[in-house]
Design a protein around this motif. Structure first.
Motif, PDB file in Angstrom:
ATOM      1  N   ARG A 117       0.839  -1.193   0.000  1.00 22.47           N
ATOM      2  CA  ARG A 117       0.000   0.000   0.000  1.00 22.47           C
ATOM      3  C   ARG A 117       0.878   1.248   0.000  1.00 22.47           C
ATOM      4  N   GLY A 118       0.876   1.968  -1.089  1.00 15.36           N
ATOM      5  CA  GLY A 118       1.579   3.230  -1.149  1.00 15.36           C
ATOM      6  C   GLY A 118       0.615   4.370  -0.886  1.00 15.36           C
ATOM      7  N   PRO A 119       1.078   5.610  -0.894  1.00 10.65           N
ATOM      8  CA  PRO A 119       2.476   6.010  -1.093  1.00 10.65           C
ATOM      9  C   PRO A 119       3.321   5.781   0.168  1.00 10.65           C
ATOM     10  N   GLY A 120       4.620   5.981   0.010  1.00  8.03           N
ATOM     11  CA  GLY A 120       5.530   5.846   1.131  1.00  8.03           C
ATOM     12  C   GLY A 120       6.196   4.489   1.238  1.00  8.03           C
ATOM     13  N   VAL A 121       5.964   3.594   0.271  1.00  9.64           N
ATOM     14  CA  VAL A 121       6.608   2.277   0.301  1.00  9.64           C
ATOM     15  C   VAL A 121       8.106   2.424   0.048  1.00  9.64           C
ATOM     16  N   THR A 122       8.915   1.759   0.855  1.00  9.21           N
ATOM     17  CA  THR A 122      10.366   1.782   0.690  1.00  9.21           C
ATOM     18  C   THR A 122      10.834   0.527  -0.047  1.00  9.21           C
ATOM     19  N   VAL A 123      12.098   0.538  -0.460  1.00 11.93           N
ATOM     20  CA  VAL A 123      12.678  -0.645  -1.101  1.00 11.93           C
ATOM     21  C   VAL A 123      12.621  -1.836  -0.148  1.00 11.93           C
ATOM     22  N   ALA A 124      12.918  -1.607   1.140  1.00 12.53           N
ATOM     23  CA  ALA A 124      12.889  -2.688   2.120  1.00 12.53           C
ATOM     24  C   ALA A 124      11.490  -3.280   2.245  1.00 12.53           C
ATOM     25  N   GLU A 125      10.477  -2.428   2.282  1.00 14.41           N
ATOM     26  CA  GLU A 125       9.099  -2.912   2.397  1.00 14.41           C
ATOM     27  C   GLU A 125       8.668  -3.662   1.144  1.00 14.41           C
ATOM     28  N   ALA A 126       9.097  -3.159  -0.008  1.00 17.36           N
ATOM     29  CA  ALA A 126       8.753  -3.834  -1.261  1.00 17.36           C
ATOM     30  C   ALA A 126       9.391  -5.214  -1.312  1.00 17.36           C
ATOM     31  N   ALA A 127      10.666  -5.306  -0.936  1.00 18.97           N
ATOM     32  CA  ALA A 127      11.355  -6.595  -0.945  1.00 18.97           C
ATOM     33  C   ALA A 127      10.686  -7.582   0.001  1.00 18.97           C
ATOM     34  N   ALA A 128      10.263  -7.099   1.163  1.00 18.87           N
ATOM     35  CA  ALA A 128       9.628  -7.967   2.155  1.00 18.87           C
ATOM     36  C   ALA A 128       8.269  -8.478   1.680  1.00 18.87           C
ATOM     37  N   ALA A 129       7.641  -7.775   0.739  1.00 18.71           N
ATOM     38  CA  ALA A 129       6.323  -8.169   0.247  1.00 18.71           C
ATOM     39  C   ALA A 129       6.388  -9.176  -0.894  1.00 18.71           C
ATOM     40  N   VAL A 130       7.590  -9.430  -1.425  1.00 17.70           N
ATOM     41  CA  VAL A 130       7.750 -10.330  -2.575  1.00 17.70           C
ATOM     42  C   VAL A 130       7.814 -11.781  -2.108  1.00 17.70           C
ATOM     43  N   ASP A 131       6.983 -12.633  -2.689  1.00 18.98           N
ATOM     44  CA  ASP A 131       7.021 -14.062  -2.401  1.00 18.98           C
ATOM     45  C   ASP A 131       8.169 -14.717  -3.165  1.00 18.98           C
ATOM     46  N   PHE A 132       8.223 -14.451  -4.486  1.00 17.08           N
ATOM     47  CA  PHE A 132       9.299 -14.974  -5.323  1.00 17.08           C
ATOM     48  C   PHE A 132       9.337 -14.204  -6.632  1.00 17.08           C
ATOM     49  N   VAL A 133      10.425 -14.373  -7.369  1.00 18.13           N
ATOM     50  CA  VAL A 133      10.544 -13.827  -8.720  1.00 18.13           C
ATOM     51  C   VAL A 133      10.549 -14.992  -9.700  1.00 18.13           C
ATOM     52  N   ILE A 134      10.165 -14.698 -10.943  1.00 17.19           N
ATOM     53  CA  ILE A 134      10.025 -15.753 -11.936  1.00 17.19           C
ATOM     54  C   ILE A 134      10.257 -15.160 -13.321  1.00 17.19           C
TER      55      ILE A 134
END
Length: 264
Positions: A117-134
């Protein structure tokens, strides 16, 4: 030129999508068109498709490379919606006749395990929200004739969204440096493009942050389980009937998209 009619413009693009006949650039048709007009034209089409039963399965970010931004004369990316009928199984033939002027782009897709939920999302928060990359191949398409698009046209046209093919090897984010992951794109066995994750705003993760904060300012949440396409790591390559594309990413594996032969 006419005064902007958002409903009329949305209707033109919807008709082009249904008929497979492109239209002239909206920016040349309507006088005084703005970014806000373009995003509202996009949303009018998305709402119509949702009302018809489609479901949002994610978002895509476009114009993430500096070269593309310079070409378009803009200083920021754009975004569009990914709907459930845009996803194609890997290795299953895709009909080029379902598109107008398709091109393929290799991307490192994010799948979220929790909402952003933005605004105000940081790189750390975005990384923590990722389950996996593909690994992913995005099938971009334009309802604008001959790809004569500016920033206003592509935004209105759902950021030139067409389709998505996802690979089958999920990788936890901490196991790969997205910036350094190199990519080769082969068409029918021939190398046609190379790139790396760093071409996407320095890192695809920066693109995810930009998207979360940009749509968040509009009251939109990136939902758990959604697919986020952060932008292509190479130039787009035109699709021909019968083509087969394979994108291979260092540390992530590969993904293949196959296109049916004409009239098949």
């Amino acid at each position: 030129m006419e005064v902007v009619s958002r409903a009329e413009a949305a209707g033109l693009l919807a008709a082009a999508y249904a008929s497979r006949r492109p239209v002239e650039p909206l920016s040349e048709t309507y006088d005084g068109m703005t970014l806000e007009d373009s995003y509202e034209i996009q949303l009018l089409q998305i709402r119509s498709r949702l009302a018809a039963g489609a479901r949002i399965k994610g978002h895509k970010v476009g114009l993430t490379s500096l070269a593309m931004q310079r070409q378009m004369g803009v200083g920021q990316p754009d975004y569009g919606h990914l709907l459930d009928d845009m996803f194609h199984p890997e290795h299953q033939p895709i009909r080029t006749s379902d598109y107008l002027q398709p091109r393929v782009e290799p991307e490192i897709a994010f799948v979220l395990k929790r909402p952003l939920r933005g605004p105000g999302v940081t790189v750390a928060e975005a990384a923590a929200a990722v389950d996996f990359v593909i690994p992913a191949l995005e099938l971009i398409d334009s309802r604008i004739r001959d790809w004569k698009i500016g920033i206003l046209d592509t935004i209105a046209d759902n950021a030139s969204s067409g389709g998505v093919v996802l690979g089958s090897r999920p990788t936890p984010l901490h196991q790969v440096d997205l910036r350094l992951s190199g990519c080769t794109l082969h068409r029918c066995g021939e190398l046609v493009a190379t790139g790396a994750g760093g071409a996407v705003l320095g890192s695809p993760l920066n693109s995810l942050v930009w998207l979360a904060n940009t749509v968040g300012a509009r009251g939109v949440v990136l939902e758990s389980g959604h697919v986020i396409l952060p932008g292509s790591v190479t130039a787009a390559v035109a699709v021909r009937p019968g083509d087969s594309f394979t994108a291979t990413f260092a540390g992530l594996g590969s993904v293949t998209a196959c296109f049916a032969k004409e009239n098949s």
